[in-house]
Structure formats: structure tokens, C-alpha cells
Motif scaffolding. Sequence first.
Motif, PDB file in Angstrom:
ATOM      1  N   LEU A 196      -5.784  19.938  -3.701  1.00 24.85           N
ATOM      2  CA  LEU A 196      -6.096  18.849  -2.842  1.00 24.85           C
ATOM      3  C   LEU A 196      -4.419  18.671  -2.195  1.00 24.85           C
ATOM      4  CD1 LEU A 196      -8.023  16.257  -4.594  1.00 24.85           C
ATOM      5  CD2 LEU A 196      -8.791  17.821  -2.775  1.00 24.85           C
ATOM      6  N   PRO A 197      -4.229  18.124  -1.137  1.00 21.06           N
ATOM      7  CA  PRO A 197      -2.970  17.621  -0.617  1.00 21.06           C
ATOM      8  C   PRO A 197      -2.402  16.548  -1.422  1.00 21.06           C
ATOM      9  CG  PRO A 197      -4.616  17.271   1.193  1.00 21.06           C
ATOM     10  CD  PRO A 197      -5.363  17.987   0.143  1.00 21.06           C
ATOM     11  N   TYR A 198      -1.183  16.185  -1.530  1.00 18.60           N
ATOM     12  CA  TYR A 198      -0.488  15.440  -2.380  1.00 18.60           C
ATOM     13  C   TYR A 198      -1.140  14.065  -2.249  1.00 18.60           C
ATOM     14  CZ  TYR A 198       3.445  13.161  -4.822  1.00 18.60           C
ATOM     15  OH  TYR A 198       4.209  12.515  -5.701  1.00 18.60           O
ATOM     16  N   GLY A 199      -1.205  13.382  -0.945  1.00 15.85           N
ATOM     17  CA  GLY A 199      -1.810  12.037  -0.994  1.00 15.85           C
ATOM     18  C   GLY A 199      -3.221  12.078  -1.374  1.00 15.85           C
ATOM     19  N   ALA A 200      -3.952  13.033  -1.386  1.00 19.07           N
ATOM     20  CA  ALA A 200      -5.359  13.072  -1.908  1.00 19.07           C
ATOM     21  C   ALA A 200      -5.375  13.074  -3.437  1.00 19.07           C
ATOM     22  CB  ALA A 200      -6.194  14.489  -1.417  1.00 19.07           C
ATOM     23  N   GLN A 201      -4.334  14.035  -4.109  1.00 22.53           N
ATOM     24  CA  GLN A 201      -4.140  13.584  -5.361  1.00 22.53           C
ATOM     25  C   GLN A 201      -3.891  12.409  -6.132  1.00 22.53           C
ATOM     26  OE1 GLN A 201      -1.791  16.811  -6.988  1.00 22.53           O
ATOM     27  NE2 GLN A 201      -2.874  18.503  -5.953  1.00 22.53           N
TER      28      GLN A 201
ATOM     29  N   CYS B  11      -2.858   0.291 -14.339  1.00 23.13           N
ATOM     30  CA  CYS B  11      -1.288   0.345 -14.184  1.00 23.13           C
ATOM     31  C   CYS B  11      -1.022   1.744 -13.403  1.00 23.13           C
ATOM     32  CB  CYS B  11      -0.805   0.512 -15.506  1.00 23.13           C
ATOM     33  SG  CYS B  11      -0.919  -0.826 -16.685  1.00 23.13           S
ATOM     34  N   LEU B  12      -0.444   1.402 -12.192  1.00 23.89           N
ATOM     35  CA  LEU B  12      -0.218   2.451 -11.353  1.00 23.89           C
ATOM     36  C   LEU B  12       1.497   2.547 -11.344  1.00 23.89           C
ATOM     37  CD1 LEU B  12      -2.162   1.285  -8.299  1.00 23.89           C
ATOM     38  CD2 LEU B  12      -2.959   2.872 -10.182  1.00 23.89           C
ATOM     39  N   ASP B  13       1.751   3.677 -11.589  1.00 23.70           N
ATOM     40  CA  ASP B  13       3.121   4.038 -11.567  1.00 23.70           C
ATOM     41  C   ASP B  13       3.569   4.848 -10.151  1.00 23.70           C
ATOM     42  OD1 ASP B  13       5.972   4.649 -12.301  1.00 23.70           O
ATOM     43  OD2 ASP B  13       5.482   5.536 -14.119  1.00 23.70           O
ATOM     44  N   GLU B  14       4.201   4.155  -9.386  1.00 24.27           N
ATOM     45  CA  GLU B  14       4.569   4.729  -8.014  1.00 24.27           C
ATOM     46  C   GLU B  14       3.687   5.179  -7.268  1.00 24.27           C
ATOM     47  OE1 GLU B  14       8.377   6.132  -7.537  1.00 24.27           O
ATOM     48  OE2 GLU B  14       9.339   5.362  -9.269  1.00 24.27           O
ATOM     49  N   PRO B  15       2.396   4.357  -7.105  1.00 21.16           N
ATOM     50  CA  PRO B  15       1.352   5.026  -6.203  1.00 21.16           C
ATOM     51  C   PRO B  15       1.685   5.592  -4.956  1.00 21.16           C
ATOM     52  CG  PRO B  15       1.086   2.692  -6.376  1.00 21.16           C
ATOM     53  CD  PRO B  15       2.241   3.093  -7.088  1.00 21.16           C
ATOM     54  N   ALA B  16       2.703   4.959  -4.282  1.00 20.26           N
ATOM     55  CA  ALA B  16       3.025   5.381  -2.890  1.00 20.26           C
ATOM     56  C   ALA B  16       4.180   6.362  -2.692  1.00 20.26           C
ATOM     57  CB  ALA B  16       3.436   4.101  -1.933  1.00 20.26           C
ATOM     58  N   ALA B  17       4.691   6.725  -4.021  1.00 21.02           N
ATOM     59  CA  ALA B  17       5.734   7.668  -3.775  1.00 21.02           C
ATOM     60  C   ALA B  17       5.409   8.902  -3.221  1.00 21.02           C
ATOM     61  CB  ALA B  17       6.145   7.988  -5.059  1.00 21.02           C
ATOM     62  N   GLY B  18       5.819   9.211  -2.089  1.00 21.69           N
ATOM     63  CA  GLY B  18       5.668  10.555  -1.385  1.00 21.69           C
ATOM     64  C   GLY B  18       4.389  10.680  -0.528  1.00 21.69           C
ATOM     65  N   LEU B  19       3.993   9.291  -0.032  1.00 20.52           N
ATOM     66  CA  LEU B  19       3.059   9.106   0.921  1.00 20.52           C
ATOM     67  C   LEU B  19       3.644   8.876   2.320  1.00 20.52           C
ATOM     68  CD1 LEU B  19       0.551   7.036  -1.109  1.00 20.52           C
ATOM     69  CD2 LEU B  19       0.365   9.298  -0.907  1.00 20.52           C
ATOM     70  N   ASN B  20       2.837   9.408   3.482  1.00 18.18           N
ATOM     71  CA  ASN B  20       3.460   8.966   4.640  1.00 18.18           C
ATOM     72  C   ASN B  20       2.967   7.558   4.948  1.00 18.18           C
ATOM     73  OD1 ASN B  20       0.604   8.996   5.723  1.00 18.18           O
ATOM     74  ND2 ASN B  20       0.836  11.302   6.190  1.00 18.18           N
ATOM     75  N   PRO B  21       3.393   6.756   6.129  1.00 21.18           N
ATOM     76  CA  PRO B  21       2.937   5.341   6.376  1.00 21.18           C
ATOM     77  C   PRO B  21       1.667   5.414   6.520  1.00 21.18           C
ATOM     78  CG  PRO B  21       4.878   6.095   7.773  1.00 21.18           C
ATOM     79  CD  PRO B  21       4.586   7.419   7.033  1.00 21.18           C
ATOM     80  N   ARG B  22       0.650   6.220   7.072  1.00 15.14           N
ATOM     81  CA  ARG B  22      -0.681   5.907   7.237  1.00 15.14           C
ATOM     82  C   ARG B  22      -1.283   5.868   5.651  1.00 15.14           C
ATOM     83  NH1 ARG B  22      -5.508   8.890   8.299  1.00 15.14           N
ATOM     84  NH2 ARG B  22      -4.226  10.682   7.841  1.00 15.14           N
ATOM     85  N   GLU B  23      -0.884   6.835   4.931  1.00 15.76           N
ATOM     86  CA  GLU B  23      -1.637   7.001   3.705  1.00 15.76           C
ATOM     87  C   GLU B  23      -1.172   5.897   2.825  1.00 15.76           C
ATOM     88  OE1 GLU B  23      -1.598  11.798   2.772  1.00 15.76           O
ATOM     89  OE2 GLU B  23       0.260  10.906   2.520  1.00 15.76           O
TER      90      GLU B  23
ATOM     91  N   LEU C  60      -1.311  -3.768 -12.204  1.00 19.57           N
ATOM     92  CA  LEU C  60       0.038  -3.782 -12.276  1.00 19.57           C
ATOM     93  C   LEU C  60       0.701  -2.545 -11.737  1.00 19.57           C
ATOM     94  CD1 LEU C  60       2.675  -4.973 -13.836  1.00 19.57           C
ATOM     95  CD2 LEU C  60       2.049  -3.694 -15.875  1.00 19.57           C
ATOM     96  N   LEU C  61       1.657  -2.738 -11.122  1.00 18.22           N
ATOM     97  CA  LEU C  61       2.190  -1.596 -10.373  1.00 18.22           C
ATOM     98  C   LEU C  61       3.715  -1.474 -10.118  1.00 18.22           C
ATOM     99  CD1 LEU C  61       2.437  -1.359  -6.580  1.00 18.22           C
ATOM    100  CD2 LEU C  61       0.655  -2.805  -7.130  1.00 18.22           C
ATOM    101  N   ILE C  62       4.334  -0.377 -10.353  1.00 20.14           N
ATOM    102  CA  ILE C  62       5.601  -0.018  -9.922  1.00 20.14           C
ATOM    103  C   ILE C  62       5.701   0.627  -8.758  1.00 20.14           C
ATOM    104  CG2 ILE C  62       7.562   1.539 -10.707  1.00 20.14           C
ATOM    105  CD1 ILE C  62       6.623   1.557 -13.453  1.00 20.14           C
ATOM    106  N   GLU C  63       6.542   0.269  -8.056  1.00 18.72           N
ATOM    107  CA  GLU C  63       6.643   0.554  -6.445  1.00 18.72           C
ATOM    108  C   GLU C  63       8.152   0.506  -6.133  1.00 18.72           C
ATOM    109  OE1 GLU C  63       4.296   2.570  -4.984  1.00 18.72           O
ATOM    110  OE2 GLU C  63       6.099   2.798  -4.177  1.00 18.72           O
ATOM    111  N   HIS C  64       8.603   1.669  -5.360  1.00 19.88           N
ATOM    112  CA  HIS C  64       9.669   1.376  -4.754  1.00 19.88           C
ATOM    113  C   HIS C  64       9.711   1.101  -3.311  1.00 19.88           C
ATOM    114  CE1 HIS C  64      12.582   2.323  -7.744  1.00 19.88           C
ATOM    115  NE2 HIS C  64      11.959   3.273  -8.023  1.00 19.88           N
TER     116      HIS C  64
END
Lengths: 459, 433
Positions: free
Chosen positions: B202-207, B224-236, B256-260
Motif C-alpha cells: 500500500l502507499p504510505y497514506g493508506a498504510q 493513541c496515535l503517534d504522529e498520524p499525519a506525518a508524511g501525509l499530503n494536505p488532502r490525506e 490521544l494523539l501526538i502531532e506536529h
Amino acid sequence: MSAVSTNVNPENSFQASIKDALLAAFLTGVLGFYFLALRTDIAPGGLAITTRWGLWLSAIAIVFAGRLLLNLFVWRTDKPITRGLASAGSGVGTALPDLGKWLGRVLFAFAVVLPFFFIIFFPAQQRQYIDLAILIMTYIMLGWGLNIVVGLAGLLDLGYVAFYAVGAYSFALLSTHFEFIGFWTALPLAGLLAAFWGLILGFPVLRLRGDYLAIVTLAFGEIIRVVLLNWYEFTGGPNGISGIPKPTFFGLEFSRGEGGFADFFGLEFSTIHRFVYLYYIIFLLAIITNIVTMRLRRLPVGRAWEALREDEIACRSLGINTTNTKLTAFAIGAMFGGFAGSFFATRQGFISPESFTFLESAIILAIVVLGGLGSQIGVVIASIVMIGGIEMLRNIGFLSQIFGPGFDPTQYRMLIFGLAMVLIMVWKPRGLVSTREPSAVLKEKKKIGADMVAQGEGH
Amino acid sequence: MSAAAVRKPAESAPAKWDEDPVLTVEHLTMRFGGLVAINDLSFNVGRGQITALIGPNGAGKTTVFNCVTGFYKPTEGRIVMRHGPGRQQQAIDKLTEGGLKWQATSEGAVFLLERMPDFEISHQAKVARTFQNIRLFGGMTVLENLLVAQHNVLMKASGFTLGGIVGIPSFRKAEQVAIDKAVYWLEQVHLIERADDPAGDLPYGAQRRLEIARAMCTEPQLLCLDEPAAGLNPRESAELNELLQYIRANHETSILLIEHDMGVVMEISDHIVVLDYGVKISDGDADFVRNDPSVIAAYLGVEDEEIEAAPEVASLVVEAIGGDAAKEVGIKAAAVPAADDEAHPGSRPSGLSAAREGGPDKLTRIKGVGPVNEKKLNGLGIWHFDQVASWKKAEVEWVGSYLAFPGRIEREEWVKQAKTLAKSSKGKTGGAK
């Protein structure tokens, strides 16, 4: 060298090939002069030099011709003949999974009628061939058992022969100490005892990873063997245990005279009956191993094994008790090893620690790795090739005609064995059948390529 | 000391996360040898809410996750997970005194996560997690990944394997239920078409989405989500927001999420906890945190090299904390507020009214001092390295408190750095630059 070749015009390339071959021949001449052309022999009063110009010149000629041919047809051409070889090889590789199902059915059908096939078509060598089939089938069963630990759970086990030994000694000791215990009652007990020792091995190795895991399992295999060798009062030490009873067919012994198998069914007595019977026992045991393994793969515990091989930390985050999961893999793998071991004891009638050396573990592991980790049919092919192929060497007469009467091909079996392994690992690094079949399907079953599948610990 | 330094929201009504927390972290300390990764951290995660844990790199966010999910055993502190409403304080106190890991109560159950191994936290306490570097079972199909997540349910249904081998019908039923649940989650994360493909394909976002679906298949009470948006494009990223909001709305799962990615954090979080150097520096809703000066200082002060090197990081910080707040700090620093000696512990370092001849030293060369802090220091009359080098413990404490990050000056060894810088600049004429 092939990179240079692409845009060379044919005449230049021919000249260059000749030049290269001449250079190689010259070097052979220089290097070989002292080794081949001159030879010192002990003569009365000192050393005498004998010259062997014929040998030296033929070595030069062989190098020249060989180098020239390689240049012309492999290195300095746009269409090396080896390319066809390579593509043929990979073609077989991709076709194998599809063939696998049919190959499996054909092999199964052949295995069912195998003893009768040999009795009818090779009456002179029937005993030898059926014996070989029993040996191969034993290794198939061992391979399938080890496949659970190494192929599915991804835990490299270099001491699998320990469980084979536990099974064999369990049956041997139980049957020689207790009159009433025959093969069929001892079989489950031997399996349970081997599974118990699987757990004992499992506990200390649970925390280990990679090479350390492999080393501890290797040590465990050696400990069992050394204990068997030195605990003289209990195991008979290096003398082993003899007089292990043969299996009976619902109480009928395979013996001459009244009350025997042949007498009961009104057949003429023949020693081959016992071999056929032994063959069917190990065939049944192997098939049970296979069916149970295939079922386990589709059960949560089997999926947990494979998940463990893929990523242990993710397993723990999903609430899988990795300790128990590893222990079940060790115990179930060991149990099948124990079954095979008790069959080995009853077939041989005599066992000693000599039969359970590290080499056995290495051969079983080689079968699993060559066949393809986690692949059931791969184990079958690898067993036939490795065990059958080595035994077949004994019967190859033409080799001794070439290399002289003193040549015994079985002396070279480890060399051939090693060479074959190297070749297969170069050709198919993930084993003969390296694709993985998914254990659950929603719409369409797709094979998973080997590059996706993780190998687990210690590889 | 850290808890006291955290600014409290002005309104007196207790927040939802303090009234009905699903997870309470109390006085959590994690030491690795001499390194204190988390120091006396306490916060609550509200039931049914999305809580974000933010902070600069190395602030200890992932360590908190690893403590909560049992991958690390905390050095000190208590981590309480609650099933069922309310604080259930009595049950927790009783449990803490006794030796048990968890206990069922009339409202639900309470769990002391620091006493439980990782797999039990997932299985019993129903806390699921994802990983910063995706950890899927790459060689298994997408569907298999989701079935592995339902291991414990299926294991029970298969009679711990024995029933499954003989093929009891109740196991088949349970397996069908498991597949139905997997299909439901595959539809939610738009991966139903890829169900039979290996997860590693699968592509990264799908993974990333599959990992969330897999965690949700364990039916967690806390995800608990550890940086769920890391490496995603704006649409994803936007799709992820929708998915998390869907989970909050339709399942009894707190997040509970960690996010940058501040876009994600500010948009969907009900509650934000800010960490810096293992210490909580702010705790409140998005608006509160956005305007908290200590947050601004932490982001501007710590990441200054990054900000200078990459303007987009600076704009990101400004976007995150709001333009006004950033300006406010800038103005404040430039205008040199009259520092109140008594307001801070320790003693105020003596300053010069102006830089010596040859101009001031570039204080930002001290690692940890950003442009904002340089201005603040200048406002105190600190212009030169040797001034910083002469600070004693009392002064360090005072400045630390003044700059709103206690303990950091010691940790970053400003004084030691300043000594070396002062020595090397003395060799050159003038000493400046």
C-alpha cells in the motif's frame, strides 16, 4: 565485462577475445610451469626432476579454449547464452506457485500408491526403494514440523533434532521398560514429552533475538545429545538402546509363522510387508502434520505466529501475548518432531546419540530453507531432492567409469550438497517456493511475493 | 516546580477532561540512566474527546505514549485507565493500595497501567496504539492485518485452538463476525478494494489509515496515535481529520494523539497538552494553548535554528500560535519590560545599561537561546558571553523563571557554553561576533 561489450563491432570483439584468451593462456603457462610441467620425485641419492610437458600444454590449451568460448558466447556478446538460462530459471520460479497445487496433488497420489509401484515395477530393488521413501517421508515430516517454528513463527531453531531425539528415546525407554507399551500407545506420549521439552527450550529463548536465539537453540540440541551420551545408567550412553519393538497392525506382528500379519490375511510371508506398513505409518503421520499445520495457519494462533514473524512489537500493541504464542510454536513444532522421533526408533529398532548430531538439525533446516520458509510443498520438493538425490548418488555407475574404479560418489555427497545449496540460494534466495498464500480471503486470492514477507528472527 | 509554573485557564469551571477523564497520568517520571525524559508529568484525557500531546522534538511525547501503552515501565507515577463514567476515585485508591492490576467496579472498571504488561493493556484495558514508524504486518494481506487485531476474540471463539482444529461451528460464526468488522473498518478508511493485497504494497497514506483501522479493530476505549499525519499530503491530512472526528462521533473511543501538524491539532483537538523537555508547560483547549506565552517561548526558543534555516517552520509556528500572540511576544521583548525582581526565585543577575565598546556578543550562539530570548536577555542588561558565564545558581534560577522555562538553562548548559564562547571571543579583537 559485459558492460564493455555492448557497442563493440563483431570483428574487433573477435580480435579482443583472441587477445584476452592468449593472455590467459600465457598466465596459465607461467603459473603452471612449476606446478605442472616440472615435478620433483625422490630418487636414490637425492631428488630427480621429471618433466610433464603434455600436461602443461594441455592445461594451457584448455584455458585458451575455455576463455575464448566464454568471451565469444557469454562476456563479449549482446546475446549471452546464459541469459536464456536465467530467464528460463525465473520462468520456472513464477510458474511454480501455480504448478504447486497440481504438483501437490500428483505427488500425493503417487505417495499413496508408491509401495505398490515399486513392488510391481522394481521388484529387485523394492526393499531399497521403499526404505528410501520412508527416509524421505521422515524428513518431510520433520521439515513440516520445523516449518512451524522457523517458517511461520520466524524463530530460527538450530536444535530441532533435540526433539527428534526426545521422541525417539521416549518411545525406546517406555517400550523397553514397560511391556504393555507398544508403538501406538507410546506415540502420543512421545509427542507430549517432546512438546514439554519444546516449552523448556522456549522459556529461556523467549527474550532472545536474532543470532543469539540461533546460538541458544544450537546449544540446547547439543545439551540433549550430550546428556543422552553421558547418562549411562538411564540411556545406555554411546551403546544406545536396542531391541525396540516393531509396530503391530492391530496387534498383529509382522513375523513369520502363526499369528503373524501374513498368516492372518492368508498371504505368503515376505519381509516387504513390514516396510510397506512402516511406509504407510510415516505417510499418515506426515499427512496429519500437514493437515494440522494448514489448519493452524487459518486459526488465530497461526495468524499470530505469522504476525510475530512480521513484527513482534505490533503484535504486543494488539494484545497478543507473544510469550504464549512463541511457546505454542515451539511446543507444536517439537511435538511433531517427537512423533517423527518415535517412528524413527521403531523403524531402526536401535537408537544411539550418534543419530542426533547437529548435522541432522542442519539438514532439516536446510530442507526448510531450500523449500522456502513457510511453504509446505517446498519442503516436499527439497526433501526429495536433498535426501533422495544423495542416496541416488550410490547408484550412479557411470561416474566411476569416468573417474576410475576407485571413485565413490557418496564420498563427495557433502560437496555436492553444498554446491547445490549455493546454486539454489543464488538462483532463488528465498527458497524454491517463496510466495505466501493468504490465510483469509475477502474477494480474490492473491499470492504474496517473497520480497514482502519478513523472515523473522535470526536470518 | 513544573506544575506550579503552568498557567491556569482564567475560567473557574472545571474542564470536561478533569471531570470525566478516561485516562489520568499522575506524577509520571521516566528516567533513562541519568537522562530524565519525563519529569513529574500529570494530565487527563477526557472521555470521548480528542486530546493532543504536542511539543518540540525530543520533548518526551513518544516516551509518554510508551509508558501509557506499557512498552516502557515508568520510573515513578501512576497511570489510571477508566472504563465507565466518572473519576471512580474510591476504587482507584483501593486498587493502588492493593497489589492488583485492575478491578471491575459498579461503573465499569479501573486499571493501573503502570502495573500491566503491554499486551494486557491492549487486551484488558482496551488501549490501542499506532506507531510513528508504521508497523504493519507487511507480508500479510490488509484483511489478515485486521484479523490479527481481533486475535483475542477469535482465540476464545476457537476454544484456544483445540475447537478450531476440529472446526466447531461457533468459531466459523465468530470468524465471519470478525471479517464483517474488518470490512466495516476497511470501508471507513477507503481500503475495501485493497483488502486482498499485502499491506506492504500500500502507499504510505493508506498504510497510516490501515494502522488506525487495525487499532480500531481491537475495540479500544482509548486510541493513541503517534504522529498520524506525518508524511501525509494536505488532502490525506484532511481525510485523517474526518476519520478521527468520525471515530469520536460514532464510537465510544477517546483519542490521544501526538502531532506536529498544527493544522490537524488545532482543528480537531478538544484539549491540548504541551510538553517541553519532559515537563508540561501548558494544558488547555486550543485557544488557551495558542495564546500561552510559555508555549510560544518554547516553540520560538527551542527551534530557533530550525526557524532561521527554514522560514516555513517559522510561519508554521506563527500560524500555530496565532499571529497576534507572536507579535505580542516580539513587541514585549523589544520594549524590554521592567522585570520584577521579586516575582522570580533566586537573584537577578546584574546587567549593563548598554553593550561595551565593540558592540554586544551574539547571544544566539549559545545553543538554546533564540532571537526572542536574546532580546529578553538584552532587556536585562545581559549583552556579553562573560556575563552569562559568571551566573551562579541563584541567577540561573531567576533567569530560568523569567524566561518561563525553568530548568532549561542548566540542562542546556548555557553557562558552560558561554564560558567557552567568552574565551574564544577574547582572542579576537573587540570580542563581538
